[in-house]
Design a protein around this motif. Sequence first.
Motif, PDB file in Angstrom:
ATOM      1  N   ARG A  39       0.725  -1.147   0.037  1.00 18.72           N
ATOM      2  CA  ARG A  39      -0.048   0.039  -0.091  1.00 18.72           C
ATOM      3  C   ARG A  39       1.006   1.263   0.048  1.00 18.72           C
ATOM      4  NH1 ARG A  39      -3.403   2.979   4.055  1.00 18.72           N
ATOM      5  NH2 ARG A  39      -2.097   2.127   5.579  1.00 18.72           N
ATOM      6  N   LEU A  40       0.782   2.116  -1.096  1.00 22.66           N
ATOM      7  CA  LEU A  40       1.773   3.390  -1.008  1.00 22.66           C
ATOM      8  C   LEU A  40       0.465   4.487  -0.572  1.00 22.66           C
ATOM      9  CD1 LEU A  40       4.042   4.561  -1.800  1.00 22.66           C
ATOM     10  CD2 LEU A  40       3.252   4.599  -4.099  1.00 22.66           C
ATOM     11  N   TYR A  41       0.823   5.341   0.271  1.00 21.17           N
ATOM     12  CA  TYR A  41      -0.001   6.197   0.735  1.00 21.17           C
ATOM     13  C   TYR A  41       0.532   7.427   1.408  1.00 21.17           C
ATOM     14  CZ  TYR A  41       0.647   4.128   5.196  1.00 21.17           C
ATOM     15  OH  TYR A  41       1.160   3.707   6.524  1.00 21.17           O
ATOM     16  N   SER A  42      -0.278   8.521   1.739  1.00 22.27           N
ATOM     17  CA  SER A  42       0.150   9.436   2.538  1.00 22.27           C
ATOM     18  C   SER A  42      -0.909   9.991   3.666  1.00 22.27           C
ATOM     19  CB  SER A  42       0.496  10.993   1.707  1.00 22.27           C
ATOM     20  OG  SER A  42      -0.687  11.565   0.998  1.00 22.27           O
ATOM     21  N   ASP A  43      -0.933  10.874   4.292  1.00 22.06           N
ATOM     22  CA  ASP A  43      -1.779  11.015   5.384  1.00 22.06           C
ATOM     23  C   ASP A  43      -3.358  11.122   4.723  1.00 22.06           C
ATOM     24  OD1 ASP A  43       0.198  11.245   7.452  1.00 22.06           O
ATOM     25  OD2 ASP A  43       0.348  13.366   7.219  1.00 22.06           O
ATOM     26  N   ASP A  44      -3.419  11.877   3.515  1.00 21.74           N
ATOM     27  CA  ASP A  44      -4.702  11.992   3.193  1.00 21.74           C
ATOM     28  C   ASP A  44      -5.023  10.997   2.039  1.00 21.74           C
ATOM     29  OD1 ASP A  44      -3.103  13.406   1.665  1.00 21.74           O
ATOM     30  OD2 ASP A  44      -4.252  15.261   1.854  1.00 21.74           O
ATOM     31  N   THR A  45      -4.185  10.447   1.299  1.00 20.81           N
ATOM     32  CA  THR A  45      -4.599   9.895   0.006  1.00 20.81           C
ATOM     33  C   THR A  45      -3.940   8.648  -0.067  1.00 20.81           C
ATOM     34  OG1 THR A  45      -4.169  12.308  -1.033  1.00 20.81           O
ATOM     35  CG2 THR A  45      -4.197  10.199  -2.379  1.00 20.81           C
ATOM     36  N   GLU A  46      -4.408   7.595  -0.516  1.00 21.59           N
ATOM     37  CA  GLU A  46      -3.998   6.251  -1.194  1.00 21.59           C
ATOM     38  C   GLU A  46      -3.641   6.258  -2.489  1.00 21.59           C
ATOM     39  OE1 GLU A  46      -5.931   1.825  -1.133  1.00 21.59           O
ATOM     40  OE2 GLU A  46      -4.960   2.409   0.697  1.00 21.59           O
ATOM     41  N   PHE A  47      -2.590   6.259  -3.003  1.00 30.87           N
ATOM     42  CA  PHE A  47      -2.031   6.294  -4.098  1.00 30.87           C
ATOM     43  C   PHE A  47      -2.075   4.706  -5.018  1.00 30.87           C
ATOM     44  CE2 PHE A  47       0.372   9.496  -2.022  1.00 30.87           C
ATOM     45  CZ  PHE A  47       0.174  10.482  -2.508  1.00 30.87           C
ATOM     46  N   SER A  48      -1.663   4.045  -4.448  1.00 32.00           N
ATOM     47  CA  SER A  48      -1.579   2.498  -5.089  1.00 32.00           C
ATOM     48  C   SER A  48      -1.718   1.479  -4.009  1.00 32.00           C
ATOM     49  CB  SER A  48      -0.255   2.517  -5.983  1.00 32.00           C
ATOM     50  OG  SER A  48      -0.483   1.204  -6.692  1.00 32.00           O
ATOM     51  N   SER A  49      -1.970   0.301  -4.384  1.00 37.73           N
ATOM     52  CA  SER A  49      -2.044  -0.775  -3.592  1.00 37.73           C
ATOM     53  C   SER A  49      -2.321  -2.084  -4.579  1.00 37.73           C
ATOM     54  CB  SER A  49      -3.274  -0.979  -2.543  1.00 37.73           C
ATOM     55  OG  SER A  49      -4.587  -0.963  -3.355  1.00 37.73           O
ATOM     56  N   GLY A  50      -2.092  -3.201  -3.868  1.00 37.14           N
ATOM     57  CA  GLY A  50      -2.085  -4.412  -4.597  1.00 37.14           C
ATOM     58  C   GLY A  50      -1.440  -5.643  -4.213  1.00 37.14           C
ATOM     59  N   ARG A  51      -1.479  -6.834  -4.692  1.00 40.55           N
ATOM     60  CA  ARG A  51      -0.884  -8.022  -4.241  1.00 40.55           C
ATOM     61  C   ARG A  51       0.051  -8.473  -5.372  1.00 40.55           C
ATOM     62  NH1 ARG A  51      -6.292  -8.409  -2.935  1.00 40.55           N
ATOM     63  NH2 ARG A  51      -6.669  -9.848  -4.443  1.00 40.55           N
ATOM     64  N   VAL A  52       1.280  -9.050  -5.013  1.00 42.81           N
ATOM     65  CA  VAL A  52       2.358  -9.582  -5.742  1.00 42.81           C
ATOM     66  C   VAL A  52       2.507 -11.125  -5.539  1.00 42.81           C
ATOM     67  CG1 VAL A  52       4.329  -9.380  -7.158  1.00 42.81           C
ATOM     68  CG2 VAL A  52       3.107  -7.309  -6.325  1.00 42.81           C
ATOM     69  N   LEU A  53       2.037 -11.946  -6.598  1.00 38.25           N
ATOM     70  CA  LEU A  53       2.476 -13.415  -6.151  1.00 38.25           C
ATOM     71  C   LEU A  53       3.911 -13.582  -6.823  1.00 38.25           C
ATOM     72  CD1 LEU A  53       1.452 -16.024  -5.287  1.00 38.25           C
ATOM     73  CD2 LEU A  53       0.682 -16.452  -7.512  1.00 38.25           C
ATOM     74  N   VAL A  54       4.905 -14.189  -6.039  1.00 38.14           N
ATOM     75  CA  VAL A  54       6.167 -14.273  -6.283  1.00 38.14           C
ATOM     76  C   VAL A  54       6.528 -15.828  -6.321  1.00 38.14           C
ATOM     77  CG1 VAL A  54       6.842 -11.916  -5.348  1.00 38.14           C
ATOM     78  CG2 VAL A  54       6.865 -13.851  -3.952  1.00 38.14           C
ATOM     79  N   GLU A  55       7.638 -16.065  -7.149  1.00 42.72           N
ATOM     80  CA  GLU A  55       8.100 -17.425  -6.975  1.00 42.72           C
ATOM     81  C   GLU A  55       9.479 -17.601  -6.142  1.00 42.72           C
ATOM     82  OE1 GLU A  55       9.225 -20.889 -10.210  1.00 42.72           O
ATOM     83  OE2 GLU A  55       8.702 -19.127 -10.944  1.00 42.72           O
ATOM     84  N   LYS A  56       9.598 -18.167  -5.272  1.00 47.30           N
ATOM     85  CA  LYS A  56      10.648 -17.992  -4.457  1.00 47.30           C
ATOM     86  C   LYS A  56      11.965 -18.825  -5.446  1.00 47.30           C
ATOM     87  CE  LYS A  56       8.770 -18.492  -0.058  1.00 47.30           C
ATOM     88  NZ  LYS A  56       8.488 -19.294   1.032  1.00 47.30           N
ATOM     89  N   VAL A  57      13.013 -18.254  -5.133  1.00 43.50           N
ATOM     90  CA  VAL A  57      14.318 -18.822  -5.767  1.00 43.50           C
ATOM     91  C   VAL A  57      15.064 -19.606  -4.572  1.00 43.50           C
ATOM     92  CG1 VAL A  57      16.623 -18.280  -6.916  1.00 43.50           C
ATOM     93  CG2 VAL A  57      14.617 -16.803  -7.257  1.00 43.50           C
ATOM     94  N   SER A  58      15.254 -20.970  -5.026  1.00 47.38           N
ATOM     95  CA  SER A  58      16.011 -21.806  -4.074  1.00 47.38           C
ATOM     96  C   SER A  58      17.216 -21.455  -3.836  1.00 47.38           C
ATOM     97  CB  SER A  58      15.808 -22.956  -4.456  1.00 47.38           C
ATOM     98  OG  SER A  58      16.499 -23.480  -5.790  1.00 47.38           O
TER      99      SER A  58
END
Length: 122
Positions: free
Chosen positions: A97-116
């Motif tokens: 979540r990317l935000y400031s006191d009064d505004t949410e600029f961006s948010s989301g979920r990122v699925l990652v593949e781990k590197v062994s």
Amino acid sequence: MRMPEPQSVIQTENCMTFGMQVRRDLNCFPGHFPSRFVLPGVVILDWVMDLAREKMGLRASAPVQMEAVKFRHPIEPNRDILLEIRYLVEKDKIVYRLYSDDTEFSSGRVLVEKVSESNSYD
């Protein structure tokens, strides 16, 4: 892509919040929009992944899938922001979540593949 140095960091068990200022001299601004400096969405996602790797110990290559990624408001230069990153280890997922006191600029979920360890690119 050069990222602003975090000015503050708040850490809990699986979450870190980074306070940063998005300065006008960042190399990602020129050329994105000819008449207006706006932080590109791909840069936000790069920062999320870079901070998760560097500060949270994520061992992953590129994102596998993006879920519910939203860019709600543009981020212009000289703005103070907070970037909250949660690493859900059991789901191989980063929630941000990317935000400031009064505004949410961006948010989301990122699925990652781990590197062994044996397949690490480092």
